[in-house]
Design an enzyme around this catalytic site. Structure first.
Site, short mmCIF file in Angstrom:
data_model
loop_
_atom_site.label_atom_id
_atom_site.label_comp_id
_atom_site.label_asym_id
_atom_site.label_seq_id
_atom_site.Cartn_x
_atom_site.Cartn_y
_atom_site.Cartn_z
N ASP A 15 34.44 13.70 58.55
CA ASP A 15 33.02 13.99 58.36
C ASP A 15 32.22 12.82 58.93
O ASP A 15 32.77 11.75 59.19
CB ASP A 15 32.71 14.14 56.86
N SER A 16 30.92 13.04 59.10
CA SER A 16 30.05 11.94 59.55
C SER A 16 30.03 10.82 58.52
O SER A 16 29.72 9.69 58.84
CB SER A 16 28.64 12.46 59.77
N CYS A 78 32.46 18.88 58.15
CA CYS A 78 31.06 18.53 58.43
C CYS A 78 30.46 19.72 59.16
O CYS A 78 30.96 20.11 60.21
CB CYS A 78 31.02 17.28 59.31
N GLU A 168 23.08 11.01 48.80
CA GLU A 168 23.66 9.68 48.99
C GLU A 168 23.03 8.64 48.06
O GLU A 168 23.67 7.66 47.69
CB GLU A 168 23.57 9.27 50.46
N CYS A 200 26.00 22.48 54.55
CA CYS A 200 26.18 21.04 54.75
C CYS A 200 27.03 20.59 53.58
O CYS A 200 26.77 21.00 52.43
CB CYS A 200 24.83 20.33 54.74
N HIS A 202 27.14 18.08 51.92
CA HIS A 202 26.44 17.37 50.84
C HIS A 202 25.79 18.33 49.84
O HIS A 202 25.57 17.99 48.69
CB HIS A 202 25.29 16.52 51.41
#
Lengths: 311, 311
Positions: A15-16, A78, A168, A200, A202
């Protein structure tokens, strides 16, 4: 490497940054005897606001890195990377199978449409700027619907770039995520979708504020379970699956090796929170120096298998 | 290049992305006949959440790039870069003068302390994670206070990482920025600072919500005016200043050339909003390929000048 050795090879997940850890967590749980290599490109994250070209260069470097570590499978955890580089990674990594979240998420969304709305379904797609701009979810859904002889669902996309830094920052519930979700999802609410794709890795962390901003009963789909299911099916089919109960799983899941392109301390802190387990060691990797010139990306080993028609 | 030619050379300004455009805008206005080169490292932004090592490598590549374009001055219009790499850039770029926001911002904060509080001043510092972790603002302020024979101010730092994506999303006022500022600045409000440094070039855009979250009358300092003032003073002192009214300024400011390490379209849109002017052309630059091996960074020309004691 001979096919028989593939079983012992690790699975590469990347993932990024840290969002893909939600996928890794589920994979470790479902496949406790498998070894994993996780690459988090924190040094160049986020991908979601960067151009397709930039993201493509980054993920080709990660693919080359994983292939040099002899992974038996690559999981693109991702959405942005899947959206803009899924095909090129599949081509470069061949014959190593590549599983990506966009394909799986699209299938899952179609499957979750309530039976009485299969003729007039509305699907919402939430993602980063780059994922939404790519339009890849909408394209996939239309192709899949055609293949299944379904009427094409109506689709509405919405980029929600602030969701990523909110996750985050650890602001997973409360007034600020609620208001942010309400602001992004004003049009989506009016659209009255049957299913909304959390496009996404996240976003599942913000399921609660997202659900509150949408009409009651809207189905939210997280792509991770579909990715895990597909990974298991492919490994089983090829005879590469390490069954639960093999070495490693007696004392919990087998080894996962973490690589990060930025500060390993930052990554470790975030990883422990996302995985809800101690992460003792993280390696630093300088991905920018990984060569992706033509020819370098060929898989450095021979596997006698046939190209799968659809992974 | 001989000193006489320096006058015609451009000024290099850089940032991790678009925040530094607030500094560029002010510089273009104050020095309308100067040519500028602006580098926005959007392909690797944001710097504020990345490790000091990663940021240092990025900014050394930008420095090498600017020196190869024969700039007469480098302005680090990014607090994170100034905080963790200001000294190394100054050393590498010598004898090209380097101006950075942290030094100027610290001086300005001391100057803005109300005269009746010079003995018991409280200074607040807002920045990205990396800037706050570096502690460089606090160190600078203490050194400057000692040098001026002032009592060292009490200092409170606060990282406000979400301010950056809020600014980039264009959510500059309203309930969400107000609540975000209130949440970050709870302890700062209790601290009752006399002066608060906006230690990130994005933050002045959020002055309104930040001011609302602090006790009435708190002085907010934006570093940009101090940077502009210092740049002008150095150019004047060295005889390198192109006076307003020279070529270029008759029809508005002289040329600014933009370079971006990511999508030029994204950069252009954001730049037009920040600069409030049309930006016709942006060059793409692949900064990752810029070599920063020892020796490569030496300024590629000779300038006969003396090393300034303090820039």
């Amino acid at each position: 490497m001979f096919p028989a050795d593939m079983k012992d090879a690790p699975i590469g997940v990347f993932d990024s940054g840290i969002g893909g850890l939600t996928v890794l967590k589920m994979m470790r749980h479902a496949l406790p005897a498998e070894r994993f290599i996780y690459v988090g490109d924190l040094g160049r994250s986020p991908y979601g606001s960067k151009s397709a070209e930039t993201v493509r260069r980054c993920v080709l470097q990660i693919t080359a890195f994983l292939l040099s570590h002899h992974v038996k499978m690559i999981v693109i955890a991702c959405n942005t990377a899947s959206a803009v580089a899924g095909d090129i990674i599949r081509e470069c990594a061949y014959p190593v199978p590549v599983i990506e979240v966009v394909g799986r998420g699209s299938e899952m969304a179609l499957e979750m449409i309530p039976p009485d709305h299969r003729g007039d379904a509305r699907i919402g797609i939430l993602g980063t700027d780059t994922t939404v701009r790519s339009g890849v979810y909408a394209d996939r859904i239309r192709v899949l619907a055609d293949a299944r002889g379904m009427r094409r669902p109506e689709i509405l996309q919405q980029a929600c770039p602030l969701f990523v830094p909110l996750v985050e920052e650890g602001w997973w519930s409360g007034e600020i995520p609620d208001l942010t979700a309400a602001r992004y999802l004003r049009a989506m609410r009016e659209f009255k979708p049957h299913v909304v794709i959390l496009g996404c890795t996240h976003f599942p962390v913000l399921s609660e504020p997202i659900a509150k901003a949408l009409p009651e009963g809207t189905i939210l789909t997280d792509c991770a379970p579909a990715v895990v299911q597909r990974a298991e099916a492919i490994l089983r089919e090829r005879g590469w699956l390490v069954p639960a109960g093999s070495a490693g799983s007696a004392e919990g899941p087998a080894e996962t090796v973490f690589y990060c392109s930025d500060s390993i301390d930052t990554f470790r802190c975030q990883a422990e929170r996302f995985l809800d387990m101690p992460v003792d060691f993280v390696h630093h990797v300088d991905l920018e120096t990984v060569s992706i010139r033509e020819g370098d990306l060929c898989c450095p080993r021979q596997i006698s298998t046939v190209k799968p028609s659809s992974i």
